[in-house]
Design a protein around this motif. Structure first.
Motif: not given
Length: 172
Positions: A117, A120-121, A124-125, A128, A141, A144
């Motif tokens: 987790l 993935a987070i 993604m951050a 972004t 996502i 990931n």
């Protein structure tokens, strides 16, 4: 420097190399130009064996080197941080439950899921910011998640079937 410290530094370098190799040896491309690999297997295992600091160093350095050598240089700084945090989190979950004398397969699964987790987070951050678009970052996502599933299954399976049976390994 004492023998224990030298041994831990040596193991850290070994696990960094193994992480790099596992990341590079099998690469399944994703639509966002990333790839699914076996590196997270060693990220978790290094955390469980080496502990949070040395495990994080091995995971972050090995994964960042794989990015550099694979042409993903732009990801290397983020990978260094994300994979290091993954290892620390994975160790942390196991440590909390081992104090309660509950180190088992479900605990290792929870630890690996928590680490994935973070991955993935974290990506993604990073994406972004890198792409300037949350929607574009969301395209990563599914890859990931696939990476995370592979990391959980492979790390828990290899740890339980092989590593746990080695007599000279300290198990976190």
């Amino acid at each position: 420097m004492n023998n224990k410290k030298i041994r831990m530094i040596t193991y850290t370098a070994l696990f960094a190399a193994l992480t790099c190799i596992a990341t590079m040896i099998i690469r399944i491309p994703t639509p966002t130009k990333g790839y699914v690999n076996l590196g997270d297997c060693i990220v978790n295992i290094s955390a469980w064996i080496l502990g949070p600091a040395y495990g994080a160093a091995a995971a972050g350095i090995g994964s960042a080197f794989a990015d550099i050598m694979s042409g993903y240089m732009v990801y290397a700084p983020a990978t260094l941080i994300i994979k290091g945090i993954m290892a620390a989190v994975s160790f942390g979950v196991v440590a909390v439950f081992s104090r309660k004398k509950q180190t088992s397969v479900p605990v290792r699964i929870m630890a690996a899921v928590a680490a994935e987790l973070v991955m993935a987070i974290g990506y993604m951050a990073f994406e972004t910011v890198m792409y300037g678009s949350f929607a574009t970052a969301m395209l990563g996502i599914p890859g990931n998640i696939a990476q995370g599933v592979m990391g959980v299954i492979s790390s828990v399976t290899i740890y339980e079937a092989v590593i746990k049976k080695l007599p000279d390994i300290k198990h976190g």
